[in-house]
Design a protein around this motif. Structure first.
Motif, PDB file in Angstrom:
ATOM      1  N   ASN E 257       0.804  -1.222  -0.140  1.00 13.10           N
ATOM      2  CA  ASN E 257       0.118  -0.089   0.085  1.00 13.10           C
ATOM      3  C   ASN E 257       0.754   1.492   0.141  1.00 13.10           C
ATOM      4  OD1 ASN E 257      -2.528  -1.235  -0.087  1.00 13.10           O
ATOM      5  ND2 ASN E 257      -2.650  -1.366   2.096  1.00 13.10           N
ATOM      6  N   GLY E 258       1.754   1.428   0.771  1.00 13.04           N
ATOM      7  CA  GLY E 258       2.774   2.343   0.726  1.00 13.04           C
ATOM      8  C   GLY E 258       3.356   2.591  -0.581  1.00 13.04           C
ATOM      9  N   LEU E 259       3.728   1.573  -1.318  1.00 12.74           N
ATOM     10  CA  LEU E 259       4.311   1.683  -2.553  1.00 12.74           C
ATOM     11  C   LEU E 259       3.160   2.334  -3.475  1.00 12.74           C
ATOM     12  CD1 LEU E 259       6.702  -1.568  -2.934  1.00 12.74           C
ATOM     13  CD2 LEU E 259       7.432   1.023  -3.113  1.00 12.74           C
ATOM     14  N   LEU E 260       2.182   1.872  -3.286  1.00 10.34           N
ATOM     15  CA  LEU E 260       1.112   2.252  -4.338  1.00 10.34           C
ATOM     16  C   LEU E 260       0.884   3.802  -4.082  1.00 10.34           C
ATOM     17  CD1 LEU E 260      -1.307   1.241  -6.374  1.00 10.34           C
ATOM     18  CD2 LEU E 260      -2.692   1.333  -4.454  1.00 10.34           C
ATOM     19  N   GLU E 261       0.823   3.961  -2.887  1.00  9.44           N
ATOM     20  CA  GLU E 261       0.590   5.523  -2.627  1.00  9.44           C
ATOM     21  C   GLU E 261       1.635   6.391  -3.083  1.00  9.44           C
ATOM     22  OE1 GLU E 261      -0.474   5.438   1.511  1.00  9.44           O
ATOM     23  OE2 GLU E 261      -2.539   4.683   1.177  1.00  9.44           O
TER      24      GLU E 261
END
Lengths: 335, 335, 335, 335, 335
Positions: E257-261
């Protein structure tokens, strides 16, 4: 107001099939030890017919009120020696998932199904329910009351799985549109709408299936005392499948969220790409225009203007700058 | 400070209707076995009137303090032999959902409702409460204390459903604006504002309804001992409906989030589309301008300038490049 | 290192007010049955003074260590016959919410408050605490130990409500900026910063208030045995208000998230609008420039150039295309 | 494969310090009543050395297997009369947070620490552990077995706080970059990377600290019977601090999410601003270019061209339109 | 329909290895005290073969039905004196994670594994299971029934770890693409697709591993009575590792999720940068074009046009404005 269509069937111990029976002679035919009476009421907006049934089956006014109000929660409630079970089916017709209420009232020796039809037809295929119940009767060689209830639940849960299967197909389809192969810069204007539609469908299934777990659990705990051990084993299986529907729906919601976010990221990337392309071509064309503008100036003393091949040189200059810039942007991956 | 409007009614066992009674003779009329006294106070900022009631009904100072402070949580609290119930209604007036506090204090044979009016009127329609209570009295043929409490809760929960119905309509309306049929590239500037407004309304309903569950549950567990079995059956129904409101609100929030995300994705897609259109038309027009620029150069030796049909050819060239580029972008779905 | 400011007061049974007393004669004055000793230490970085108190009041080394370390969790802990309560206040000074620790140590007949001042002043207004405590003493006609503890908690929770009130105002203000009336295309550069600031404030309140619930609950369960029934009734009220603060904070966080998302959607819509406007005006102006470019070409045979009114016609053509395109984009809602 | 470095120390009752002892004579020195043996193994990839220890200390094969596999969960497990505790430290070296496993095996009278070094050094500073343990020995005047375990935990939790302190600093730094003072339109390309890095660090701390709570709780519940009451009081403090780390990490994650969202909103606002500026300057320059284009047309009859001050007037016209448009856009806040 | 491949092996007490045995003589060989019969059925679409087994092993019809329906939930269910365990493996083949069902039925002295092969091969490497089981037999010197079940679970959980290891590698790879070193303005069109793929894989592992915890827990609670204490110790280890898989998957989802954001934020920043560059170059080139346009005007009285070095001065003016603007934008960090 639709007129209620009420029919009744009788299963007698030892006889394989069902026989249709009259609705106004139910009381005489009640015989919990040897008979299962199954009454089905469709579109019971007509409360008169239902109140007649009430008298025949010895139901209270509360139950009839609850049945006539078709906006109830999935639940199991005891009223003296009989039970009211409110459940919701799910069916996919023409791409839209509908959920309709079914009320089941069951006492010793009888079971009443009340179905609330919507524009999109009536819930639960009764013939399929009868088929599964009769199959079990053959196997267990007895008039099995709980198995009729089980057959209804079994058909119901099958309906949920039909919806999740449909959702699986649509998710694959959306995935293909979000990540086309080969990748294109074609925009996907309908993806948000489709994701929203699938999301609504999943919410519908979840709202129908989630509270069913508690109801099935109550049956497994033997809260309905005339559902016997053999039937309870079958309800274990229903319980498991209801759990599985819940897991599936959660996993599908997760995938859906993933697709939504991916779609946003893809759109964002495309916008970036479009802007770079735009900047590149804009720069190339404006440089050429600038060259044309320079030789369009009216200075008296512009030596190039008098050269024999000045024009050709100017065109050549435009061509060369265009090519050089095109190469430059290509290398920077902007074009 | 508004003056409190305090009125009282008396229901006597065996008599169908209610009779209005004096507020300062309540003590003499208290008769838990045959009478239900119902006192209603509106706008009790005027603490004097309330303290008079306190003496008449034998309430403690704590309760009066709690009532005069209208920013309480939904709760049920016992004080000796009487109870304080604080609840919140929800009403939709002119598109805005308001939640106002109602304090109910009830002891053996009496029930006090304290309503805090806001700019948008007073909470709970007392006539409707009286109507439902009297209907039950006719059916149960007795002065039924708990049924009055039930009638208030019933009207309250109906109000929640009115709000969720209103929200359903607004969600449909927002959905139509986010996904217009046929699709347009018209922007939807008001959608964020509406989604935010509906979200605030749902938060209001949830804050009113969620803690009510515990209160109703406490009544079902018979914490208020003078609410008898028959009334408790009715509270079961209220409990179910409070749960249903909670489910509805959750499902509506879910839809709302879906719409918000879909709206963002739609806006993002539109931006992409706008940028592509812009790039395409920009490129087409700049190419034409470049051609005009080229033939505006002042070179002495530009053979085309002397051709009879040079001008027409230049215009034709512009037309052709425009058409070719237009076709090209059309095919790439950029226009 | 600040010098600790330590003061002490004595409440004697039967006397209404408090009298200041010497810090180094506390042991002689301890008399749990008739006296409440209240000692307040501000800025106890100076451990010597605190260790002197330790001897006077019979506290252990652990407690003093815990007090000197001002980074503790809100909690209630028993040490033999006295108790250590660590709580955190919340105060809004100059738009910023600060949370500071207060350590309370209380044994039979004495209560020590240790306040850790920050740059923004000391926590908890002691005069207000004294005022409320004395009001209760008058009412209950006795030296009431637990009421002093209650008064501290009461003032503390009031501080939380001050913050949520402030947040309410700021949320209204942000809402007005996100959805200005009438709508403008003015950008809102400071909204993200303000939303972030309010969010941080809410996190601060939540961190202070959430664990307080457990502490108050422990007092209600009578874990501190010298807080008697009458005081516990007041703590019930504190408990309720702590719950309400939690509910408020959650609702405000919800609104804040809604505003954040709405702001993003509004910004996105504005960008769309700006891009459309840009495309439209760009197209209009380039078309006019193209016409000028065409008549700037140097072809020998351009009949229009020789017309008497050619120039006026060209200007007219520019005007007309501009007007037609302007109308077209206006109708498509791009301008 | 690194060779294991195994050392051992002995604390004897009544003597203040520790003395180093031989690893292969541990069995003879075991004396739970008067001695605490502390063995430390670093880099125990070399299973031979560990198996030798196994024989000396009477450990089972399972434990040695568990120790040799350095990818375990934080847990406390009983094996007969000794215990295996697996914990993870957190350390911040050169801006990166590392988490490394420490296995502790402890039986009556002995405690074995097994540390798995990574590229970034070995976990837990043993000298600091010894220092704290010896400080407690002086205070409690006895060979205290549980205090050694406590000292390890205490140093461990201090490490977590070092990381959260570091994160606090970095959050402040990111906040200053997201909201520079004064506001600039400088983009913040590194903010996403830093937010992601801090997020990873917080995940690391949380994974190390969250399961530690259960382990400390088990010790407080006296599952390890030779950790006595006095040590348990100290473990209460460790428990509290582990909870506090968890609270801190949650609050920091919350802030981080707020910063991420704020950064997105700020970027979005900046884009809006850039687009408006672009549109404005584009419009201004194209209007000037259009004027130049108009007077570059070759019509024979253009009266202005012959005027004495035509050129100056054209330049003036350009200047005036530029100024007017500049004022207009300035007023609309687009520039 | 594939034909089922059914094989059987026999482990006799005291003998180290296994011997293959006939499937149709199982009943004679059943000897719970000295023998473990292991039957493996692959692709049991062929119900005949399975029904033959049913008779040999004394299984009921329900179990066979459950086995033939390969879309079950992970669960453990008792049927009289034997048990049905349904589990799911996870395997990574060619970059895609597959999860396939394995049904285990085990009674006193026998264990049946039913594997449902998919296009990507059969689940669980039986040779590895046998190897681990036999290793344990050697160590424990007895025919150990529960260890065979353990060996299957052990191999299964190893498969989960293989997947999380693979995900770790892919996360590193995605991180490198989102934050390239050195930073580039190269867009990352495939990142959304990869993030979505990894997310789907994690969902698959979680769905397989999460319900396994309950199953292993049931075995640890000794619900299967013929899994004895020694085997349960090994199942404790399996339980721990299942928990660890869950933790890992959660941490990896968090990173994802961190990478997506972060990717969204990076894309957004790049867009900002591109737009600024575009604005800057556009402004620079249009200014130059404007100068060219001015000197292309046809006014009769333009003194510069007659200057000897007018042309050079015009070119110089263009060069100087270009340089000045370029410096200006460079300083503002727009280029």
């Amino acid at each position: 107001m639709l007129r209620a269509v009420i029919r009744a069937w009788r299963y007698v111990s030892g006889k394989p099939g069902r026989e249709e029976t009259r609705v106004d002679e139910l009381r005489e035919q009640l015989d919990p030890d040897h008979t299962v009476l199954w009454i089905d009421a469709e579109a019971p907006d007509d409360s008169d017919a239902l109140h007649a049934l009430k008298a025949e089956l010895g139901m209270g006014a509360n139950v009839v009120d609850a049945i006539l109000n078709p906006r109830e929660r999935t639940k199991l409630m005891r009223y003296g020696d009989y039970f009211h079970v409110a459940v919701h089916d799910c069916e996919c017709s023409r791409g839209v998932v509908n959920s309709r209420e079914i009320d089941i009232v069951t006492g010793p020796g009888w079971l009443l199904t009340v179905r609330h039809p919507a524009d999109d037809g009536s819930p639960v295929d009764l013939d399929e329910v009868a088929r599964r119940f009769e199959l079990q009767r053959v196997e267990h060689r007895d008039t099995e009351h709980g198995f009729l209830l089980w057959a209804i639940f079994d058909v119901l849960v099958d309906g949920y799985f039909d919806v999740t299967d449909m959702v699986d197909d649509r998710l694959d389809e959306i995935e293909e549109r979000v990540f086309p192969d080969p990748p294109t810069d074609r925009s996907t204007p309908n993806v948000p709408r489709e994701i929203f539609a699938v999301r609504s469908d999943l919410t519908t299934v979840r709202r129908a299936a989630a509270p069913l777990r508690e109801v099935v659990n109550a049956i497994i705990r033997r809260e309905i005392e005339f559902v016997d051990d053999e039937a309870v084993v079958h309800f274990h299986d229903v319980y498991d499948r209801v759990l599985r529907v819940g897991d599936l729906v959660e996993a599908q919601r997760d995938l859906l969220n993933g697709l939504l976010e991916a779609n946003l990221a893809v759109t964002s990337n495309q916008l970036n790409q479009v802007m770079k392309k735009m900047t590149s071509w804009g720069a190339i064309l404006i440089v050429a225009t600038l060259i044309a503008g320079i030789y369009g100036m009216n200075f008296r003393h512009m030596p190039e203007l008098r050269w024999q091949y000045g024009y050709a040189l100017a065109l050549g200059l435009m061509g060369i700058t265009t090519f050089v810039l095109w190469r430059y942007f290509k290398k920077k991956n902007w074009l």
